[in-house]
Design a protein around this motif. Structure first.
Motif, PDB file in Angstrom:
ATOM      1  N   UNK A  78      38.251  11.296  51.754  1.00 26.76           N
ATOM      2  CA  UNK A  78      37.529   9.941  52.106  1.00 26.76           C
ATOM      3  C   UNK A  78      38.508   9.003  52.654  1.00 26.76           C
ATOM      4  N   UNK A  79      38.009   7.694  53.250  1.00 24.99           N
ATOM      5  CA  UNK A  79      38.868   6.844  53.591  1.00 24.99           C
ATOM      6  C   UNK A  79      38.985   5.842  52.557  1.00 24.99           C
ATOM      7  N   UNK A  80      40.212   5.849  51.985  1.00 20.22           N
ATOM      8  CA  UNK A  80      40.234   4.845  50.810  1.00 20.22           C
ATOM      9  C   UNK A  80      41.374   4.072  51.038  1.00 20.22           C
ATOM     10  N   UNK A  81      41.391   2.900  50.163  1.00 19.54           N
ATOM     11  CA  UNK A  81      42.965   2.014  50.275  1.00 19.54           C
ATOM     12  C   UNK A  81      43.122   1.454  48.963  1.00 19.54           C
ATOM     13  N   UNK A  82      44.547   1.596  48.830  1.00 18.18           N
ATOM     14  CA  UNK A  82      45.112   0.971  47.508  1.00 18.18           C
ATOM     15  C   UNK A  82      46.044  -0.097  48.064  1.00 18.18           C
ATOM     16  N   UNK A  83      45.888  -1.342  47.438  1.00 23.87           N
ATOM     17  CA  UNK A  83      46.788  -2.708  48.172  1.00 23.87           C
ATOM     18  C   UNK A  83      47.652  -3.165  46.955  1.00 23.87           C
TER      19      UNK A  83
END
Length: 712
Positions: free
Chosen positions: A646-651
């Motif tokens: 998946x396209x995921x983001x952790x910031x």
């Protein structure tokens, strides 16, 4: 703080096989199947914890009934997707075995055993606990045998005017084969005697209940002696089934419901994703059968007839003592005006940082903003978009949309911005499960307003939650960013716990801009400075940070909070960190495949699940880093699909005050002693209870008191 557990008799009864601990001196094999719980069985256990809320007097009565219904809704999806997937593996000879070592056939048998036990308990709770308690509150489900003459007359009129004109009974004979019934629809199998007007003697008929009609109807006060009186649509059809077959004798009428495979299968090399998806949505309603629910008074020969028609076996049969679709009983909350039996309303707060500011841009420029929904209002996110739409200095807006709702304020703001001539791009994930049709409509609406709509990357669901706003300030362009752990859905923001983060940090703005370039254009993955993003860096970076904590040994500290943990490499990294002495707390709402508290494997790992008024949905990764903590919020759970496909983001959360705030929030969850369930080494969950003289602490209630304008 001392905390006691409920007895095992009050805990989740379905547990894996007894744990075999390696003798002292032997090396613990991280790959050994006994070190992992099965994903599907763990998901069932979460559903069971939801069901147990129906027995908790800390919840208001109508909400306890709602939990009983949510259990049904969760099980529906479990059978539609997870069980259907296992059956597909067997059907096409594509059996796969997970790290837990269970074969699909073995797993399906165990799922059937566990689900039958849980559903039996569900109906026992409904019939012997919830309905009697509702009766005490003067809320009645009026059965056919209890109707007064006035009520019977009203039901007859309702049947003649509302049901009869839209119902289509289907006699079964050579010219009327068994109908193709819609997924999860309410139906009746009717036993008939006699011949019809054409001399046909069918013996059986099927009556699909009209989907346009409510399953629960409130009787008018003028035919009742007081209180709230509700009658099931199924009772009305039962009572007047003979009118559907004039001149024939109805010897029996029994409700049933078929659950079908509802997963969508799309090829990776599609030329037109939207068109292909529209075609697949039509087939979802008529996939292969996976479960048959039947009233428990239905004769065995009719049950066997239905099983043969749907290609199912006894393992797939669920005979229930009550309505076959308890999900629809959630309507009680709307039909009955009893606020004293439901959660009190509360007003989400707005932080002081933006309460006194007219401009969201001014507030974010001063310092980053972190919101925790639903305790803090979702409206600042909408306000940011609205102001961006109207601000002449704003040049462009880009946003990902996963679950939003076609009529949401977020969508209106994007459409308004496009109409005002701004460059607006929306990356819409059409394949958000069970929101596909809504997202297709959303895409059309935005395109009509002039928004550039793209569908992300085929084969990789876009699950990241991102907004990028480009604004001209003092002769230069500045990027404002919103990143979240949950969806841009105002309704969900009232019942899901999620973090919203707003910043104008240059590096984060540059990273988000590059991510949008990857989603809307073509090219190699660009170098990202601060964000971790799947499917490229998130998985590896999490493992490396876990390994860094392991290097700190007993000074290491990890706190993870997310919805599910299934990814084997993450689990192995956590096992290694535990073996190195790192103190690890995992707050996992649902599925957990890691086995905690195993000597020399995971004895330093504790796992708890919080189940309460709100659906826990925040994803937080906390690394102690020997006193210099690194903290990330994310859209991703620790699952294979999130980290690898998946396209995921952790910031990162870097502002010291916000880091401290996140740590405080996590500590509240770790201190919960009444709405938390602790995972044991044998796979069971035990619910925490305050010890003698210990104050009751429910994390969600404490956060309500701390953060909202009015608690409930």
């Amino acid at each position: 703080m001392k905390t006691e557990f409920l007895s095992v008799a009050d805990s989740d009864q379905s547990v894996p096989a007894p744990l075999e601990v390696a003798p002292v001196g032997e090396t613990v094999q991280l790959e050994a199947s006994e070190n992992y719980f099965n994903r599907e069985l763990s998901q069932l256990q979460f559903n069971y914890r939801v069901l147990k809320q129906a027995l908790d007097p800390a919840h208001p009565l109508i909400n306890r009934l709602t939990y009983c219904c949510i259990f049904s809704s969760n099980l529906d999806e479990f059978f539609e997707i997870r069980v259907a997937g296992l059956r597909q593996q067997l059907k096409y000879g594509r059996e796969t075995v997970g790290v837990d070592g269970m074969l699909p056939e073995q797993l399906l048998a165990e799922i059937s055993r566990v689900a039958h036990d849980y559903i039996h308990e569900q109906y026992d709770i409904l019939n012997n606990v919830l309905i009697p308690e509702l009766e005490k509150e003067n809320i009645h489900f009026v059965r056919r045998r209890e109707w007064t003459p006035a009520q019977a007359d009203w039901v007859r009129t309702y049947f003649d005017e509302e049901i009869l004109p839209v119902v289509s009974p289907i006699g079964l004979d050579p010219s009327h084969p068994f109908p193709r019934l819609v997924n999860k629809s309410l139906n009746f199998i009717v036993e008939l005697d006699g011949k019809d007007a054409f001399g046909r003697e069918t013996g059986m008929a099927i009556v699909p209940a009209p989907r346009s009609l409510p399953r629960l109807v409130r009787l008018p006060d003028n035919v009742c002696s007081g209180g709230d009186n509700l009658v099931f649509l199924s009772s009305m059809i039962h009572a007047h089934a003979d009118e559907l077959f004039p001149g024939m004798e109805v010897k029996g009428c029994y409700q049933f419901r078929l659950t079908r495979n509802a997963d969508l299968e799309l090829e990776d090399d599609l030329e037109d994703l939207a068109s292909a998806l529209r075609g697949e949505l039509l087939s979802r309603r008529f996939g292969d059968g996976v479960r048959l629910e039947v009233a428990d008074n239905c004769p065995d020969e009719m049950v066997q007839f239905l099983l043969r028609e749907f290609g199912l076996t006894e393992r797939d049969l669920y005979q229930v003592n009550g309505p076959v679709n308890l999900t629809r009983i959630m309507a009680v909350g709307e039909l009955v005006d009893r606020p004293d039996l439901s959660y009190s309303h509360f007003s989400p707060s707005i932080p002081r940082q933006i309460r006194s500011k007219d401009s969201m841009f001014d507030a974010i420029r001063k310092r980053p903003l972190l919101l925790l929904h639903p305790y803090e209002n979702f409206s600042p996110v909408v306000d940011l978009l609205r102001q961006a739409a109207k601000d002449p200095q704003v040049l462009a807006i880009r946003q990902t949309l996963y679950r939003t709702g076609a009529n949401s304020e977020v969508v209106e703001a994007l459409a308004d911005a496009a109409r005002r001539g701004k460059e607006v791009t929306a990356v819409i994930e059409l394949r958000a499960r069970f929101s596909e049709a809504e997202n297709l409509e959303l895409a059309s609406r935005l395109q009509e307003a002039g928004v550039i709509v793209v569908y992300g990357v085929v084969g990789y669901k876009t699950h990241a939650k991102m907004i990028l706003i480009v604004r001209r300030e003092e002769g230069r362009l500045r990027r404002y960013v919103h990143l979240g752990t949950g969806n841009y859905h105002a309704g969900n923001a009232r019942i899901y716990t999620d973090y919203s983060f707003m910043t104008c940090d240059e590096s984060i703005g540059d990273d988000v801009n590059k991510l949008f370039q990857q989603l809307t254009g073509m090219g190699k993955a660009l170098k990202i400075k601060k964000l971790f993003h799947a499917p490229f860096t998130l998985h590896n970076r999490l493992i490396s940070l876990i390994e860094r904590e392991a290097a700190h040994g007993s000074n290491g500290r990890i706190i993870f909070k997310f919805n599910a943990l299934t990814e084997p490499q993450i689990i192995k990294a956590l096992y290694r960190a535990s073996q190195a002495g790192v103190s690890i707390d995992l707050i996992i709402r649902g599925i957990c495949c890691l086995r905690p508290q195993v000597p020399r494997l995971s004895e330093n790992i504790r796992v708890r699940s919080i189940v309460g008024r709100f659906l826990e949905h925040t994803r937080v990764y906390y690394f102690g880093n020997d006193g210099k903590p690194d903290v990330y919020c994310a859209s991703a759970d620790a699952m294979e699909r999130n980290l690898l496909s998946r396209v995921e983001v952790a910031f990162p959360i870097e502002e010291p005050m916000l880091v401290a705030r996140l740590r405080d929030d996590l500590e509240v969850y770790l201190a919960d002693n009444c709405q938390s369930w602790v995972l044991q080494a044998d796979g069971s969950y035990l619910q925490n209870q305050p010890a003698d003289q210990e104050e009751r602490l429910a994390a969600q209630l404490l956060l309500l008191e701390r953060l909202t304008a009015k608690t409930g």
